[in-house]
Design a protein around this motif. Structure first.
Motif, PDB file in Angstrom:
ATOM      1  N   ASP A 220      25.685  36.504  70.893  1.00  0.00           N
ATOM      2  CA  ASP A 220      24.500  37.338  71.119  1.00  0.00           C
ATOM      3  C   ASP A 220      24.961  38.713  71.592  1.00  0.00           C
ATOM      4  OD1 ASP A 220      22.413  35.483  70.553  1.00  0.00           O
ATOM      5  OD2 ASP A 220      22.855  34.456  72.433  1.00  0.00           O
TER       6      ASP A 220
ATOM      7  N   TRP B 111      20.033  40.539  62.609  1.00  0.00           N
ATOM      8  CA  TRP B 111      20.051  39.077  62.768  1.00  0.00           C
ATOM      9  C   TRP B 111      18.833  38.411  62.153  1.00  0.00           C
ATOM     10  CZ3 TRP B 111      16.314  36.695  65.648  1.00  0.00           C
ATOM     11  CH2 TRP B 111      15.841  37.286  66.826  1.00  0.00           C
TER      12      TRP B 111
ATOM     13  N   GLY C   7      26.159  33.082  69.103  1.00  0.00           N
ATOM     14  CA  GLY C   7      24.893  33.325  69.776  1.00  0.00           C
ATOM     15  C   GLY C   7      23.726  32.627  69.109  1.00  0.00           C
TER      16      GLY C   7
ATOM     17  N   THR D 103      20.744  34.092  68.743  1.00  0.00           N
ATOM     18  CA  THR D 103      20.157  35.071  67.819  1.00  0.00           C
ATOM     19  C   THR D 103      21.075  35.304  66.617  1.00  0.00           C
ATOM     20  OG1 THR D 103      21.155  36.897  69.071  1.00  0.00           O
ATOM     21  CG2 THR D 103      18.891  36.307  69.633  1.00  0.00           C
TER      22      THR D 103
END
Lengths: 212, 103
Positions: A5, A13, A102, A104
Protein backbone atom coordinates in the motif's frame (compact mmCIF):
# COMPACT_ATOMS: atom_id res chain seq x y z
CA UNK A 1 7.73 -7.85 -6.31
CA UNK A 2 4.62 -7.52 -4.18
CA UNK A 3 3.55 -3.87 -4.33
CA UNK A 4 2.68 -2.56 -0.83
CA UNK A 5 0.00 0.00 0.00
CA UNK A 6 1.19 3.53 -0.67
CA UNK A 7 3.12 2.95 -3.91
CA UNK A 8 0.13 3.39 -6.24
CA UNK A 9 -2.44 6.18 -6.50
CA UNK A 10 -6.18 5.45 -6.53
CA UNK A 11 -6.60 5.68 -10.30
CA UNK A 12 -3.83 3.14 -10.90
CA UNK A 13 -4.84 0.58 -8.30
CA UNK A 14 -8.51 0.86 -9.18
CA UNK A 15 -7.71 0.50 -12.89
CA UNK A 16 -5.45 -2.48 -12.29
CA UNK A 17 -8.09 -4.08 -10.04
CA UNK A 18 -10.72 -3.69 -12.76
CA UNK A 19 -8.50 -5.32 -15.40
CA UNK A 20 -7.46 -8.19 -13.15
CA UNK A 21 -11.05 -8.66 -12.00
CA UNK A 22 -12.11 -9.30 -15.59
CA UNK A 23 -9.10 -11.57 -16.21
CA UNK A 24 -9.70 -13.64 -13.07
CA UNK A 25 -13.39 -13.96 -13.98
CA UNK A 26 -12.39 -15.26 -17.40
CA UNK A 27 -9.86 -17.57 -15.77
CA UNK A 28 -12.58 -19.03 -13.51
CA UNK A 29 -14.73 -19.73 -16.57
CA UNK A 30 -11.90 -21.27 -18.63
CA UNK A 31 -10.58 -23.41 -15.80
CA UNK A 32 -14.08 -24.53 -14.88
CA UNK A 33 -14.52 -25.78 -18.43
CA UNK A 34 -11.14 -27.40 -18.99
CA UNK A 35 -9.83 -28.60 -15.62
CA UNK A 36 -10.07 -32.36 -15.34
CA UNK A 37 -11.02 -34.02 -12.07
CA UNK A 38 -7.63 -35.72 -11.79
CA UNK A 39 -5.93 -32.31 -12.03
CA UNK A 40 -7.68 -30.90 -8.93
CA UNK A 41 -5.22 -32.41 -6.41
CA UNK A 42 -2.35 -31.02 -8.51
CA UNK A 43 -3.99 -27.59 -8.51
CA UNK A 44 -4.13 -27.68 -4.71
CA UNK A 45 -0.57 -28.81 -4.10
CA UNK A 46 0.78 -26.27 -6.59
CA UNK A 47 -0.93 -23.57 -4.52
CA UNK A 48 0.81 -24.95 -1.43
CA UNK A 49 4.20 -25.25 -3.12
CA UNK A 50 4.08 -21.79 -4.69
CA UNK A 51 3.13 -20.20 -1.35
CA UNK A 52 6.01 -22.00 0.38
CA UNK A 53 8.54 -21.26 -2.36
CA UNK A 54 7.62 -17.57 -2.37
CA UNK A 55 8.83 -17.38 1.25
CA UNK A 56 12.31 -18.55 0.33
CA UNK A 57 14.21 -15.52 -0.94
CA UNK A 58 17.49 -16.38 -2.64
CA UNK A 59 20.32 -13.83 -2.93
CA UNK A 60 21.04 -12.56 -6.43
CA UNK A 61 24.09 -10.45 -5.56
CA UNK A 62 24.49 -6.76 -4.81
CA UNK A 63 22.56 -7.04 -1.54
CA UNK A 64 19.31 -7.95 -3.28
CA UNK A 65 17.19 -11.09 -3.23
CA UNK A 66 14.38 -12.65 -5.19
CA UNK A 67 12.00 -15.55 -4.82
CA UNK A 68 10.13 -17.93 -7.08
CA UNK A 69 7.01 -16.44 -8.61
CA UNK A 70 5.62 -19.78 -9.76
CA UNK A 71 3.49 -18.52 -12.65
CA UNK A 72 5.56 -20.27 -15.32
CA UNK A 73 5.64 -23.40 -13.16
CA UNK A 74 1.85 -23.64 -12.77
CA UNK A 75 1.41 -22.79 -16.46
CA UNK A 76 3.79 -25.58 -17.53
CA UNK A 77 1.91 -28.17 -15.46
CA UNK A 78 -1.73 -27.09 -15.86
CA UNK A 79 -2.05 -24.10 -18.20
CA UNK A 80 -2.20 -20.30 -17.87
CA UNK A 81 -5.72 -19.91 -16.47
CA UNK A 82 -5.16 -22.45 -13.71
CA UNK A 83 -1.95 -20.55 -12.97
CA UNK A 84 -3.95 -17.32 -12.75
CA UNK A 85 -6.31 -18.84 -10.18
CA UNK A 86 -3.51 -20.40 -8.12
CA UNK A 87 -1.43 -17.22 -8.03
CA UNK A 88 -4.47 -15.04 -7.29
CA UNK A 89 -5.39 -17.23 -4.32
CA UNK A 90 -1.81 -17.16 -3.01
CA UNK A 91 -1.67 -13.36 -3.39
CA UNK A 92 -4.97 -12.91 -1.52
CA UNK A 93 -3.72 -15.08 1.37
CA UNK A 94 -0.41 -13.18 1.48
CA UNK A 95 -2.15 -9.79 1.51
CA UNK A 96 -4.82 -10.74 4.08
CA UNK A 97 -2.80 -12.77 6.57
CA UNK A 98 0.85 -11.87 6.07
CA UNK A 99 0.79 -8.15 5.08
CA UNK A 100 2.83 -9.13 2.01
CA UNK A 101 1.51 -6.93 -0.80
CA UNK A 102 -0.95 -4.14 -0.03
CA UNK A 103 -4.71 -4.55 0.15
CA UNK A 104 -5.21 -1.64 -2.25
CA UNK A 105 -2.39 -2.95 -4.47
CA UNK A 106 -3.90 -6.46 -4.66
CA UNK A 107 -5.42 -5.86 -8.10
CA UNK A 108 -2.09 -4.64 -9.48
CA UNK A 109 -0.21 -7.55 -7.92
CA UNK A 110 -2.74 -9.99 -9.40
CA UNK A 111 -2.40 -8.31 -12.79
CA UNK A 112 1.41 -8.52 -12.76
CA UNK A 113 2.01 -11.90 -11.18
CA UNK A 114 -1.22 -13.86 -11.74
CA UNK A 115 -2.34 -12.61 -15.17
CA UNK A 116 0.61 -11.18 -17.14
CA UNK A 117 3.25 -13.65 -15.90
CA UNK A 118 1.29 -16.84 -16.76
CA UNK A 119 0.22 -15.36 -20.11
CA UNK A 120 3.82 -14.59 -21.07
CA UNK A 121 4.98 -18.07 -20.02
CA UNK A 122 2.11 -19.55 -22.04
CA UNK A 123 3.12 -17.57 -25.15
CA UNK A 124 6.75 -18.70 -24.81
CA UNK A 125 5.69 -22.36 -24.44
CA UNK A 126 3.46 -22.03 -27.52
CA UNK A 127 6.15 -20.28 -29.58
CA UNK A 128 8.81 -22.82 -28.66
CA UNK A 129 6.51 -25.75 -29.27
CA UNK A 130 5.96 -27.21 -25.83
CA UNK A 131 7.34 -27.68 -22.35
CA UNK A 132 11.00 -28.65 -22.57
CA UNK A 133 13.94 -27.57 -20.40
CA UNK A 134 14.92 -24.65 -22.67
CA UNK A 135 11.37 -23.37 -23.16
CA UNK A 136 10.67 -23.73 -19.42
CA UNK A 137 13.76 -21.72 -18.58
CA UNK A 138 12.96 -18.99 -21.12
CA UNK A 139 9.26 -18.95 -20.24
CA UNK A 140 10.11 -18.56 -16.55
CA UNK A 141 12.69 -15.88 -17.19
CA UNK A 142 10.40 -13.89 -19.50
CA UNK A 143 7.43 -14.21 -17.12
CA UNK A 144 9.41 -12.61 -14.27
CA UNK A 145 10.78 -9.82 -16.47
CA UNK A 146 7.32 -9.07 -17.88
CA UNK A 147 5.80 -8.90 -14.39
CA UNK A 148 8.63 -6.59 -13.28
CA UNK A 149 8.12 -4.35 -16.32
CA UNK A 150 4.38 -4.18 -15.64
CA UNK A 151 5.08 -3.25 -12.02
CA UNK A 152 7.38 -0.45 -13.24
CA UNK A 153 4.70 0.81 -15.65
CA UNK A 154 2.13 0.96 -12.85
CA UNK A 155 4.52 2.83 -10.55
CA UNK A 156 5.18 5.34 -13.34
CA UNK A 157 1.48 5.64 -14.20
CA UNK A 158 0.78 6.42 -10.55
CA UNK A 159 3.33 9.23 -10.71
CA UNK A 160 5.41 7.60 -7.96
CA UNK A 161 8.64 7.55 -9.94
CA UNK A 162 9.72 8.40 -13.54
CA UNK A 163 9.26 5.53 -16.02
CA UNK A 164 12.78 5.47 -17.46
CA UNK A 165 14.42 5.11 -14.04
CA UNK A 166 12.02 2.53 -12.58
CA UNK A 167 11.75 0.43 -15.75
CA UNK A 168 15.52 0.06 -16.11
CA UNK A 169 15.97 -0.72 -12.40
CA UNK A 170 13.08 -3.22 -12.16
CA UNK A 171 13.99 -5.06 -15.37
CA UNK A 172 17.68 -4.99 -14.47
CA UNK A 173 17.24 -6.76 -11.11
CA UNK A 174 14.68 -9.18 -12.49
CA UNK A 175 16.98 -10.28 -15.31
CA UNK A 176 18.95 -11.84 -12.44
CA UNK A 177 15.98 -12.99 -10.34
CA UNK A 178 14.49 -14.57 -13.49
CA UNK A 179 17.52 -16.87 -13.77
CA UNK A 180 16.66 -18.29 -10.35
CA UNK A 181 13.03 -18.63 -11.45
CA UNK A 182 14.15 -20.55 -14.56
CA UNK A 183 16.43 -22.91 -12.66
CA UNK A 184 13.89 -23.74 -9.92
CA UNK A 185 11.06 -24.19 -12.43
CA UNK A 186 13.18 -26.51 -14.62
CA UNK A 187 14.17 -28.58 -11.60
CA UNK A 188 10.59 -28.81 -10.29
CA UNK A 189 9.11 -29.75 -13.66
CA UNK A 190 11.83 -32.39 -14.17
CA UNK A 191 10.99 -33.82 -10.73
CA UNK A 192 7.27 -33.93 -11.49
CA UNK A 193 7.79 -35.27 -15.00
CA UNK A 194 9.97 -38.10 -13.71
CA UNK A 195 7.08 -39.14 -11.51
CA UNK A 196 4.90 -39.38 -14.63
CA UNK A 197 2.48 -36.58 -13.83
CA UNK A 198 3.27 -34.30 -16.74
CA UNK A 199 2.97 -37.09 -19.29
CA UNK A 200 -0.55 -37.66 -18.01
CA UNK A 201 -1.72 -34.07 -17.76
CA UNK A 202 0.72 -31.80 -19.64
CA UNK A 203 -1.29 -29.05 -21.31
CA UNK A 204 1.17 -28.52 -24.16
CA UNK A 205 1.60 -32.13 -25.23
CA UNK A 206 0.11 -33.18 -28.51
CA UNK A 207 -3.22 -34.88 -28.27
CA UNK A 208 -3.84 -33.54 -24.79
CA UNK A 209 -7.07 -31.88 -23.82
CA UNK A 210 -7.88 -28.23 -23.51
CA UNK A 211 -5.53 -25.74 -21.87
CA UNK A 212 -6.85 -25.22 -18.35
CA UNK B 1 -8.21 -40.77 -19.15
CA UNK B 2 -6.21 -43.85 -18.29
CA UNK B 3 -6.27 -45.48 -14.90
CA UNK B 4 -2.49 -45.16 -14.77
CA UNK B 5 -2.79 -41.40 -15.22
CA UNK B 6 -5.25 -41.19 -12.36
CA UNK B 7 -3.13 -43.32 -10.08
CA UNK B 8 -0.01 -41.30 -10.85
CA UNK B 9 -1.55 -37.93 -10.17
CA UNK B 10 -3.12 -39.27 -6.98
CA UNK B 11 0.26 -40.54 -5.84
CA UNK B 12 2.16 -37.37 -6.61
CA UNK B 13 -0.15 -34.89 -4.88
CA UNK B 14 0.67 -35.98 -1.29
CA UNK B 15 4.38 -36.05 -2.15
CA UNK B 16 4.25 -32.51 -3.49
CA UNK B 17 2.32 -31.34 -0.42
CA UNK B 18 5.01 -32.82 1.81
CA UNK B 19 7.65 -31.11 -0.32
CA UNK B 20 5.81 -27.78 0.02
CA UNK B 21 5.55 -28.20 3.81
CA UNK B 22 9.22 -29.11 4.02
CA UNK B 23 10.17 -25.99 2.03
CA UNK B 24 7.95 -23.84 4.27
CA UNK B 25 9.21 -25.33 7.54
CA UNK B 26 12.86 -26.01 6.78
CA UNK B 27 13.96 -23.56 4.08
CA UNK B 28 11.98 -20.41 4.86
CA UNK B 29 13.91 -19.63 8.10
CA UNK B 30 17.09 -19.57 5.97
CA UNK B 31 15.68 -17.23 3.32
CA UNK B 32 17.81 -14.25 2.34
CA UNK B 33 16.85 -11.17 4.34
CA UNK B 34 18.11 -8.82 1.62
CA UNK B 35 15.42 -6.60 0.05
CA UNK B 36 13.72 -8.14 -2.97
CA UNK B 37 13.90 -6.56 -6.43
CA UNK B 38 11.05 -4.08 -5.92
CA UNK B 39 12.14 -3.13 -2.36
CA UNK B 40 15.68 -2.55 -3.60
CA UNK B 41 14.45 -0.33 -6.44
CA UNK B 42 12.18 1.58 -4.03
CA UNK B 43 15.16 2.17 -1.73
CA UNK B 44 17.49 3.24 -4.54
CA UNK B 45 14.94 5.55 -6.17
CA UNK B 46 13.79 6.94 -2.84
CA UNK B 47 10.11 5.95 -2.61
CA UNK B 48 10.27 3.15 -0.02
CA UNK B 49 8.97 5.54 2.68
CA UNK B 50 5.61 5.71 0.87
CA UNK B 51 4.92 2.12 1.99
CA UNK B 52 5.86 2.72 5.62
CA UNK B 53 3.51 5.71 5.80
CA UNK B 54 0.59 3.89 4.21
CA UNK B 55 0.33 0.50 5.95
CA UNK B 56 -3.42 -0.03 6.25
CA UNK B 57 -3.27 -3.02 8.56
CA UNK B 58 -0.60 -5.51 9.40
CA UNK B 59 -2.51 -8.77 9.11
CA UNK B 60 -2.39 -11.86 11.29
CA UNK B 61 1.28 -12.74 10.78
CA UNK B 62 3.15 -9.71 9.46
CA UNK B 63 6.59 -10.51 8.03
CA UNK B 64 5.71 -14.22 8.08
CA UNK B 65 6.19 -14.53 11.84
CA UNK B 66 3.73 -16.62 13.84
CA UNK B 67 2.60 -14.41 16.74
CA UNK B 68 3.75 -15.11 20.28
CA UNK B 69 6.90 -17.08 19.47
CA UNK B 70 10.17 -15.54 20.57
CA UNK B 71 12.40 -17.77 18.42
CA UNK B 72 12.38 -16.10 15.00
CA UNK B 73 13.27 -19.21 12.98
CA UNK B 74 10.50 -21.18 14.65
CA UNK B 75 7.99 -18.34 14.17
CA UNK B 76 8.87 -18.17 10.45
CA UNK B 77 8.63 -21.95 10.02
CA UNK B 78 5.24 -22.10 11.76
CA UNK B 79 3.89 -19.16 9.75
CA UNK B 80 5.14 -20.93 6.62
CA UNK B 81 3.40 -24.19 7.49
CA UNK B 82 0.12 -22.42 8.36
CA UNK B 83 0.23 -20.37 5.14
CA UNK B 84 1.09 -23.39 3.01
CA UNK B 85 -1.84 -25.36 4.43
CA UNK B 86 -4.13 -22.34 3.94
CA UNK B 87 -3.03 -22.03 0.30
CA UNK B 88 -3.52 -25.75 -0.26
CA UNK B 89 -7.03 -25.81 1.21
CA UNK B 90 -8.07 -22.60 -0.57
CA UNK B 91 -6.84 -23.64 -4.02
CA UNK B 92 -8.11 -27.20 -3.66
CA UNK B 93 -11.49 -25.88 -2.53
CA UNK B 94 -11.62 -23.49 -5.48
CA UNK B 95 -10.84 -26.36 -7.87
CA UNK B 96 -13.59 -28.50 -6.37
CA UNK B 97 -16.10 -25.64 -6.50
CA UNK B 98 -15.30 -24.91 -10.14
CA UNK B 99 -15.80 -28.49 -11.24
CA UNK B 100 -18.87 -28.86 -9.01
CA UNK B 101 -20.46 -25.95 -10.85
CA UNK B 102 -19.80 -27.79 -14.11
CA UNK B 103 -21.77 -30.88 -13.15
Amino acid sequence: MHIPDGFLDAKTWLGAAAVSGVAVGYGLKKTGEALQDRQIPVLGVLGAFIFAAQMVNFPVGGGTSGHLLGAALATALLGPWSATLILTTVLIIQALFFADGGITALGANVLNMAVIAPMVAHCVYRLLGGVRPLSIFLGSWCSVIAAAAATALELALAGTVPLSAVLAAMVGWHLLIGIGEGLITCAFVAFVRRSGLLAATGPYDEGEGKIA
Amino acid sequence: MTTTGRRESKAIAPKLLLLALAVAALLSPWASSHPDGLERVAEDLGFISLAEEATLFSGWMPDYLFPGLRHEGLATALAGVVGTLLAWVAVLGLGKLLTLARR
